[in-house]
Enzyme design. Structure first.
Site, PDB file in Angstrom:
ATOM      1  N   LYS A 181       0.764  -1.224   0.106  1.00  0.00           N
ATOM      2  CA  LYS A 181       0.128  -0.008  -0.010  1.00  0.00           C
ATOM      3  C   LYS A 181       0.867   1.304  -0.103  1.00  0.00           C
ATOM      4  O   LYS A 181       2.196   1.100   0.307  1.00  0.00           O
ATOM      5  CB  LYS A 181      -0.865  -0.002   1.212  1.00  0.00           C
ATOM      6  CG  LYS A 181      -0.222   0.088   2.486  1.00  0.00           C
ATOM      7  CD  LYS A 181      -1.185  -0.119   3.703  1.00  0.00           C
ATOM      8  CE  LYS A 181      -0.499   0.081   5.104  1.00  0.00           C
ATOM      9  NZ  LYS A 181      -1.168   0.179   6.199  1.00  0.00           N
TER      10      LYS A 181
ATOM     11  N   TYR B 231      13.883  31.707   2.945  1.00  0.00           N
ATOM     12  CA  TYR B 231      12.900  32.561   3.314  1.00  0.00           C
ATOM     13  C   TYR B 231      13.047  32.760   4.968  1.00  0.00           C
ATOM     14  O   TYR B 231      13.453  32.081   5.925  1.00  0.00           O
ATOM     15  CB  TYR B 231      11.447  31.621   3.315  1.00  0.00           C
ATOM     16  CG  TYR B 231      11.151  31.263   2.120  1.00  0.00           C
ATOM     17  CD1 TYR B 231      10.575  32.729   1.255  1.00  0.00           C
ATOM     18  CD2 TYR B 231      11.067  30.210   1.201  1.00  0.00           C
ATOM     19  CE1 TYR B 231      10.347  32.477  -0.225  1.00  0.00           C
ATOM     20  CE2 TYR B 231      10.429  30.097   0.126  1.00  0.00           C
ATOM     21  CZ  TYR B 231      10.071  31.227  -0.694  1.00  0.00           C
ATOM     22  OH  TYR B 231       9.745  31.139  -1.777  1.00  0.00           O
TER      23      TYR B 231
END
Length: 737
Positions: free
Chosen positions: A383, A610
């Site tokens: 999965k 940033y």
């Protein structure tokens, strides 16, 4: 939908179609039976170009993602096909000049018409037709509802039909003959991108849209037989039509037939039903064969003339066809090998990539198997894209190692595996909505019954489902409560549910704390009570499975039929500090790497990134790395002491991690240059950074780190020879009472 889904049958038939084009230009049966050769070259081989158009429409207009939208990449298509057409024009320019095609009587208008409709050489007409036809269909799909696109393209085809195979009918009317005379003056013939190509491209687009929407052509045996029968009927109609037209009418050409339309539709449906692994090399070869085979024809004729073998090499039509076909295929194969090798992505030459070591996967599967009792087999949990490792490639590798059971989280993951050719039993662990239950049967998936009411929902739907029953033994997530005896037994008695397994999940299997072990033992007892209850009622629980990765390592003595390793299969534990009863050597399967995009000096006092979260205290050499949080790198890693490896040394991450890039301090590492490889997870020299280390720094588990890796970083699979330490991986059934 990805570009390379399981459409291998389309690739194989495309190569066969390219060989039919060779037959059309060499007349392989001419020296044996002119009538048979006519049927082969003037009727049967006329299925090839429409097929090429349909495959082009299928792949071009298909949404890029399952159920996705968005416009096709028109500019890229025009560039690719336009370049191929340009190569073809240049390739055959010497032949055209030798034949005097562009002589003194040529005008700008005639050359323009030749380029846009004639192809400048007799078989190159297909390429401008593909370009023009695709643009027409693109416009129709932009401005008209889909149901009108085929009608409009069909109307164009009808116009072209009476200027081609049905031209003998047209000549009976002076008005129609005059109209088509004007068409011929403008376009040369109706076998072009205006009248011929749009219908088949639109049909391919319709198939592509249907497939992307989940309405895939039924791959069942019954579906294949139905499509084969319909194709056979329409093919016979095509033969009858072609013979009748040549006997009773006067075709101007024999490229466009009415019965070719249903024949192509049912042929395409039949090929889609077969599916199969895609073959990029064969796809490349078929295009190359189509492009170069006239040159091979010229070469074979020239060689035969020089050696005096014309009566054999050319006069015998079968020998002539065989020689041209074999040489074209050999030449095309060599070109495909070189071109695909050159174009295949290489580690270090990309922005960011994931290395997947399949030999380590084999090792992990084998040592996990060796930890289990004899008769217990593995159910590989693939999965979440196999925990970020690539579910299709992982499942196929494990199937080749003997694993026959797989588990996914939801139905879409199971369908993806089936579409890509993964065999074996696939168990859907989670809930499947009612409107998708029919897909479980279509794709031969096994569904988890998550409680008694869910079993009644499946029974009421009307289909017959293979299911595993989930028992809640204390996790309180999914499953019927282990003490609800009547409800549990009801789940096994539904007539439309074929129970092939029963399972539960241990909530504290990763802990060796005595209290947690006691709770796990209680869960095991509850599960065994349910199994005894089912057997005692004369019912069959099917295959039993309870252990996930930690269940295998901490409770290896449990004699179940299956065990469900997830994270351990990929060489990892959820936390590197976890202790386990069973000690085995797990080898990480995944490494994550990226490229340096810039190296520069940041002067003392200057900031990086940033928020100016990092300010250089001294002159600092900063390397920008082309990977970021959109690729799965935790954004907080830069604030938690995270680092990367460059030239075998650690380089601390500085400044905030951005969506597409991060910055590192390489002041202490010599000779860092643009394009150098950076290791984010994995080994470099004597150093190693693990996914577990990254998880610990960011306060999460290893599972989340690897599952979060995005799809932008391409995966490179190292397919080393399989080594199988420990016991051989073989499926088994151990559900006896």
């Amino acid at each position: 939908m990805s570009a390379n889904r399981s459409y291998g049958s389309l690739d194989l038939f495309k190569l066969f179609a390219a060989m039919l084009v060779i037959a059309n230009h060499t007349g392989p049966l001419a020296s044996l039976s002119p009538k048979a050769d006519f049927v082969l070259t003037d009727i049967i081989s006329r299925l090839t170009v429409p097929y090429f158009f349909m495959t082009s429409g299928f792949f071009f207009f298909r949404p890029r993602r399952e159920g996705g939208a968005g416009k096709p990449p028109v500019k890229r298509f025009l560039s690719r096909i336009g370049t191929l057409y340009g190569v073809g024009i240049l390739l055959y320019l010497p032949v055209n000049l030798y034949n005097g095609r562009f002589g003194s009587d040529s005008t700008a208008a005639s050359i323009t018409k030749d380029i846009f409709f004639g192809g400048t050489f007799y078989h190159l007409w297909y390429l401008p037709a593909l370009i023009i036809g695709t643009l027409i269909v693109f416009g129709l799909r932009t401005w008209l509802p889909n149901r009108f696109v085929l009608a409009a393209a069909g109307a164009l085809y009808a116009v072209g039909l009476f200027g081609d195979s049905y031209y003998g009918v047209t000549t009976h009317s002076a008005q129609f003959a005059g109209f088509y005379g004007q068409l011929f003056d403008a376009f040369g013939q109706t076998r072009n991108g205006l009248f011929f190509a749009p219908l088949y491209i639109a049909l391919g687009a319709a198939f592509g849209s249907a497939a992307a929407g989940g309405s895939r052509i039924a791959p069942s045996l019954g579906g294949k037989k139905r499509y084969a029968a319909l194709f056979a009927v329409s093919f016979c109609a095509l033969l009858a039509e072609g013979i009748a037209l040549h006997r009773y009418a006067t075709p101007l050409h024999d490229a466009m037939y009415l019965a070719a339309v249903p024949a192509e539709i049912f042929l395409f449906a039949l090929l889609l039903a077969f599916g199969g692994k895609s073959h990029p090399r064969i796809r490349y070869m078929s295009t190359t064969v189509y492009l170069i085979h006239p040159l091979v024809i010229i070469a074979v004729r020239g060689f035969a003339k020089m050696t005096g073998l014309q009566s054999i090499a050319v006069g015998n039509s079968i020998v002539f066809f065989a020689a041209v076909t074999v040489l074209s295929l050999l030449f095309a194969s060599a070109i495909a090998i070189l071109a695909l090798r050159k174009s295949s992505p290489k580690a270090g030459g990309q922005r960011a990539w994931v290395d997947i070591n399949l030999a380590h996967l084999d090792h992990n599967a084998a040592v996990l198997q060796s930890a289990l009792p004899s008769g217990t087999s593995l159910m590989a949990v693939v999965k979440a894209n196999a925990y970020g490792h690539g579910s299709v490639q992982i499942a196929k590798r494990l199937y080749g190692s003997g694993i026959r059971h797989f588990a996914v989280a939801e139905i879409g993951e199971g369908i993806e595996l089936r579409k890509r050719g993964v065999k074996g039993d696939i168990l859907v662990l989670g809930y499947t909505p009612t409107d998708r239950l029919a897909e479980l049967v279509r794709w031969k998936l096994t569904q988890t019954v998550i409680h008694a009411d869910d079993a009644r929902r499946l029974q009421a739907h009307g289909g017959k489902f293979k299911v595993h029953v989930k028992i809640d033994t204390g996790m309180n997530r999914l499953g019927e409560q282990s003490d609800h005896d009547d409800e549990i037994l009801s789940m096994y008695r539904h007539s439309r549910l074929q129970v092939t397994g029963t399972f539960s999940h241990l909530a504290e299997a990763d802990s060796l704390d005595p209290h947690d072990i006691a709770f796990s033992r209680k869960q095991i007892d509850r599960f065994q009570h349910v199994v005894s209850l089912v057997w005692g009622a004369g019912l069959r629980p099917g295959m039993l499975h309870l252990q996930s990765s930690y269940g295998i390592l901490n409770f290896p003595e449990l004699a179940m039929d299956l065990a469900r390793p997830g994270i351990a299969l990929y060489g990892l534990l959820s936390s590197e500090s976890d202790a386990t009863r069973t000690k085995i050597e797990l080898r990480p399967v995944l490494s994550l790497r990226a490229s340096v995009s810039r190296v520069h000096v940041v002067e003392a006092g200057e900031s990086v990134g940033y928020g100016r979260s990092f300010t250089a205290s001294a002159d600092t050499r900063i390397a920008t790395v082309a990977i970021g949080y959109a690729d799965g790198i935790p954004r907080e890693l830069s604030e938690r002491g995270g680092s990367v490896l460059i030239h075998g040394k650690r380089a601390p991450i500085v400044g905030r991690i951005c969506m597409d890039q991060l910055t590192v301090d390489v002041s202490g590492i010599d000779r860092v240059r643009q394009g150098d490889t950076v290791t984010i997870i994995g080994e470099d020299g004597g150093e190693r950074i693990t996914a577990g280390e990254m998880a610990k720094r960011t306060g999460t588990i290893t599972n989340e780190i690897v599952c979060a890796l995005g799809t932008r970083a391409s995966k490179q699979y190292q397919t080393e020879q399989r080594k199988r330490p420990g016991k051989k991986l073989v499926p088994g059934i151990h559900a006896s009472r």
